[in-house]
Design an enzyme around this catalytic site. Structure first.
Site, PDB file in Angstrom:
ATOM      1  CG  MET A  30      11.259   0.961 -16.180  1.00  0.00           C
ATOM      2  SD  MET A  30      10.438   0.529 -14.616  1.00  0.00           S
ATOM      3  CE  MET A  30      10.196   2.149 -13.902  1.00  0.00           C
ATOM      4  CG  LEU A  33      11.417   6.917 -23.494  1.00  0.00           C
ATOM      5  CD1 LEU A  33      12.153   6.555 -24.776  1.00  0.00           C
ATOM      6  CD2 LEU A  33      12.119   6.304 -22.286  1.00  0.00           C
ATOM      7  N   GLY A  36      15.858  13.541 -20.523  1.00  0.00           N
ATOM      8  CA  GLY A  36      16.916  12.825 -19.818  1.00  0.00           C
ATOM      9  C   GLY A  36      17.215  11.487 -20.463  1.00  0.00           C
ATOM     10  CG  HIS A  37      14.328   8.357 -20.488  1.00  0.00           C
ATOM     11  ND1 HIS A  37      13.221   9.020 -20.009  1.00  0.00           N
ATOM     12  CD2 HIS A  37      14.570   7.358 -19.604  1.00  0.00           C
ATOM     13  CE1 HIS A  37      12.807   8.432 -18.895  1.00  0.00           C
ATOM     14  NE2 HIS A  37      13.606   7.427 -18.623  1.00  0.00           N
ATOM     15  CD  GLU A 150      26.802  10.987 -13.499  1.00  0.00           C
ATOM     16  OE1 GLU A 150      26.611  12.158 -13.100  1.00  0.00           O
ATOM     17  OE2 GLU A 150      27.871  10.596 -13.992  1.00  0.00           O
ATOM     18  CD  GLN A 155      18.404   2.120 -11.987  1.00  0.00           C
ATOM     19  OE1 GLN A 155      17.274   1.760 -11.703  1.00  0.00           O
ATOM     20  NE2 GLN A 155      18.660   2.897 -13.038  1.00  0.00           N
ATOM     21  CB  SER A 188       8.821   8.870 -15.887  1.00  0.00           C
ATOM     22  OG  SER A 188       9.735   8.626 -16.944  1.00  0.00           O
TER      23      SER A 188
END
Length: 287
Positions: A30, A33, A36-37, A150, A155, A188
């Site tokens: 989404m 960033l 982690g992204h 994770e 999700q 985020s």
């Protein structure tokens, strides 16, 4: 890295890569960033020859009182981070491109049981929105593999179930949570925290560690461990949404003979909702 905004352009670019015999990796996001992204994209680049990322703030997964309007849109910075992580193609569609007939008539994808409870209890419709948009993106990109963090444990479980149940030929890869030095899971939403809240925030992960350590020492009164954890969170200034010990795969409440467990939590610091989890595998005792 090229950036495209329409499904037509996306499919054409992926078709060219596939025509060259390349294995396609996909990372849906989404935006806004962080490291982690970037780790998700790097993992995809290690496993695939051509990496597609998407940035789409999906209205379908936000509730009426959630932070859709204030969710940060940082496309230029995101593009730079994606290039550094090894992304080849960015798909950044509008809401109209994703839902051309409007969201009210959009076909929905629902994953029963796994979507209920935990985050699903306080965010009704959230996982239906997630499953629907990820299904659409999978059909648009048609990747060989997709990488998810994770940190969003429920999700990831929902997406794995959807892919399995709908016979999608896509390998789902979970990437371990990236944390700040003090243990806070990167998110985020951490940007919403005040300096004081940011200082208190690592208590969430420490609480999970405390519960996991108790289980590791042989404690099986999960309710007592959770009660201790809730007291720790409250003392640190959190307002717990849930804190539970669950079976790591089915997400049903854990029982004493389970060997694969996840300690999973969501809690508010002020108005900011943070989530985290800690997986643990228990070795069977031998006589």
């Amino acid at each position: 890295m090229n950036t495209v905004k329409t499904v037509r352009e996306l499919r054409a670019a992926v078709a060219r890569a596939r025509g060259e015999g390349k294995r396609i990796g996909f990372v849906p996001t989404m935006g806004n960033l962080h490291s982690g992204h970037a780790a998700l994209v790097t993992k995809a680049a290690q496993r695939a020859d051509f990496v597609v990322a998407s940035i789409f703030v999906n209205p379908l997964q936000f509730g009426a009182n959630e932070d859709l309007d204030k969710y940060p849109r940082t496309l230029a910075a995101d593009q730079e981070r994606l290039v550094q992580a090894g992304c080849n193609l960015l798909f950044a569609p509008t809401v109209e491109e994703m839902y051309p007939d409007g969201m009210s008539v959009q076909t929905r994808v629902s994953v029963p049981q796994l979507s209920e409870g935990l985050c699903g209890a306080s965010r009704p419709g959230h996982f239906e929105g997630v499953a629907t948009v990820v299904n659409k993106l999978f059909n648009m990109v048609q990747p060989d593999l997709a990488v998810f963090g994770e940190k969003d444990y429920q999700q990831l479980a929902v997406i794995r179930a959807m892919v399995r149940d709908l016979n999608m030929p896509i390998q789902i890869i979970g990437e371990p949570t990236v944390r700040a030095e003090d243990g806070l899971a990167l998110s985020s939403r951490n940007g919403y925290l005040t300096p004081e809240q940011r200082t208190a925030a690592p208590a969430l992960y420490r609480t999970l560690q405390h519960i996991a350590a108790g289980i590791g020492r042989g404690q099986r009164d999960f309710a007592a461990l959770v009660a201790e954890g809730q007291a720790q969170l409250s003392a640190a200034g959190f307002r717990p949404d849930y804190l539970e010990v669950r079976h790591a795969v089915s997400l049903r409440p854990a029982v004493i003979n389970d060997r694969d467990l996840v300690v999973i939590a969501a809690a508010y610091l002020g108005n900011t909702r943070l989530i985290d989890n800690l997986y643990l595998h228990l070795e069977e005792k031998t006589a």
